[in-house]
Design an enzyme around this catalytic site. Structure first.
Site, PDB file in Angstrom:
ATOM      1  N   TYR A  52      34.088  41.396  39.942  1.00 26.52           N
ATOM      2  CA  TYR A  52      33.503  40.068  40.123  1.00 26.52           C
ATOM      3  C   TYR A  52      32.114  40.191  40.738  1.00 26.52           C
ATOM      4  O   TYR A  52      31.828  41.146  41.477  1.00 26.52           O
ATOM      5  CB  TYR A  52      34.404  39.202  40.991  1.00 26.52           C
ATOM      6  CG  TYR A  52      35.680  38.779  40.290  1.00 26.52           C
ATOM      7  CD1 TYR A  52      35.796  37.521  39.698  1.00 26.52           C
ATOM      8  CD2 TYR A  52      36.760  39.643  40.201  1.00 26.52           C
ATOM      9  CE1 TYR A  52      36.959  37.140  39.042  1.00 26.52           C
ATOM     10  CE2 TYR A  52      37.930  39.274  39.548  1.00 26.52           C
ATOM     11  CZ  TYR A  52      38.016  38.020  38.968  1.00 26.52           C
ATOM     12  OH  TYR A  52      39.163  37.650  38.317  1.00 26.52           O
ATOM     13  N   GLU A  53      31.252  39.225  40.434  1.00 21.57           N
ATOM     14  CA  GLU A  53      29.865  39.285  40.893  1.00 21.57           C
ATOM     15  C   GLU A  53      29.753  39.387  42.402  1.00 21.57           C
ATOM     16  O   GLU A  53      28.759  39.892  42.920  1.00 21.57           O
ATOM     17  CB  GLU A  53      29.095  38.057  40.383  1.00 21.57           C
ATOM     18  CG  GLU A  53      28.845  38.069  38.889  1.00 21.57           C
ATOM     19  CD  GLU A  53      28.009  36.881  38.444  1.00 21.57           C
ATOM     20  OE1 GLU A  53      27.203  36.400  39.261  1.00 21.57           O
ATOM     21  OE2 GLU A  53      28.165  36.437  37.292  1.00 21.57           O
ATOM     22  N   SER A  54      30.737  38.889  43.122  1.00 15.52           N
ATOM     23  CA  SER A  54      30.690  38.947  44.580  1.00 15.52           C
ATOM     24  C   SER A  54      30.907  40.353  45.113  1.00 15.52           C
ATOM     25  O   SER A  54      30.675  40.611  46.299  1.00 15.52           O
ATOM     26  CB  SER A  54      31.744  38.003  45.172  1.00 15.52           C
ATOM     27  OG  SER A  54      33.018  38.281  44.617  1.00 15.52           O
ATOM     28  N   GLY A  55      31.373  41.282  44.271  1.00 13.30           N
ATOM     29  CA  GLY A  55      31.484  42.668  44.687  1.00 13.30           C
ATOM     30  C   GLY A  55      32.884  43.211  44.815  1.00 13.30           C
ATOM     31  O   GLY A  55      33.067  44.326  45.311  1.00 13.30           O
ATOM     32  N   MET A  83      27.007  42.724  46.640  1.00 13.29           N
ATOM     33  CA  MET A  83      26.654  42.224  45.315  1.00 13.29           C
ATOM     34  C   MET A  83      25.577  43.096  44.669  1.00 13.29           C
ATOM     35  O   MET A  83      25.628  43.374  43.463  1.00 13.29           O
ATOM     36  CB  MET A  83      26.173  40.775  45.397  1.00 13.29           C
ATOM     37  CG  MET A  83      25.876  40.145  44.043  1.00 13.29           C
ATOM     38  SD  MET A  83      25.287  38.446  44.157  1.00 13.29           S
ATOM     39  CE  MET A  83      26.798  37.605  44.648  1.00 13.29           C
TER      40      MET A  83
END
Length: 254
Positions: A52-55, A83
């Site tokens: 996910y883009e949040s890491g 991120m």
């Protein structure tokens, strides 16, 4: 064939899930792409890895995430990275097989506009912009686009290229991959060797004329256009009972 009635959104989720392979690493957001990935993981692709883009890396959420920063994504994840590292170490270095994209406009060569409608200096509508979409379209080995099929969303040329599709010379510009499929509520489109979109399958009950009417150029059809596979009972059960029981993204629920 399902004994259940299914919605257009559920059909798009199940069709997008079929595009995913068991060994894929997918950069995924929330909403329909998240449901497609989790459905694939529960059916034919148990080894699918979601980033996910949040890491969160190799995330295995046990509840529906409402944003890319939802704490549920950290539960059971292999690791959590900044991120920046998600985009540099994983995406820009070529470790992401599939990225999901959407936008206000998609043209016949898979270019996506999420920046402006109209002239850039004097737009009719100013949109949110790229976020990470340009990096995803430029660096993922395959991209999947999910969108409603409406004429205003499918112009022959986008007003602004936020995320490149099959622009001239992708390799010369250092771009990986390119769009693989566009999944709508009417059809599934693929891309020919020249990089132009064509209709690969039509959803049940949808005609060629309906697709053409909702497309802003003379769209091509595969020589052997078939009917899009419909969701089966287990796929619908998983979506409605486990993945999105409140119908937050599918519009269903009790």
């Amino acid at each position: 064939m399902s004994d259940f009635d299914y919605t257009d959104t559920e059909l798009m989720i199940t069709r997008a899930a079929l595009e995913l392979r068991n060994d894929d690493t997918v950069l995924v957001g929330v909403g329909v792409p998240n449901l497609a990935c989790n459905l694939a993981k529960r059916t034919h692709a148990p080894d699918l890895q979601m980033i996910y883009e949040s890491g969160t890396v190799d995330s295995n959420p046990d509840a529906l995430p409402l944003s890319i920063g939802d704490p549920v994504l950290a539960t059971g994840a292999r690791s959590i990275v900044p991120m920046y590292e998600g985009f540099s170490r994983y995406l820009q270095s070529g470790r992401i097989d599939v990225g999901f994209l959407g936008g206000a406009q998609i043209d016949k060569r898979g270019n996506i506009n999420s920046t402006v409608i109209g002239d850039y200096d004097d737009p009719k509508v100013r949109l949110p912009g790229s976020g990470g979409a340009c990096e995803i379209s430029s660096n993922a080995h395959r991209t999947l686009i999910i969108t409603p099929h409406q004429r205003r969303r499918f112009p022959e040329e986008v007003d602004f290229i936020t995320s490149p599709g099959y622009v001239g010379g992708r390799e010369e510009m250092g771009l990986r991959g390119g769009p693989e499929a566009v999944i709508t509520d009417k059809a599934v489109m693929k891309f020919d060797d020249s990089g132009e979109m064509y209709v690969d399958t039509l959803h049940v009950g949808v005609t060629r004329d309906e697709v053409q009417e909702a497309t802003g150029w003379e769209v091509q059809f595969a020589d052997d256009v078939t009917e899009t596979p419909t969701p089966d009972d287990e796929e619908i059960r998983l979506i409605r009972e486990e993945l999105d029981p409140d119908g937050i993204y599918t519009g269903g629920g009790d």
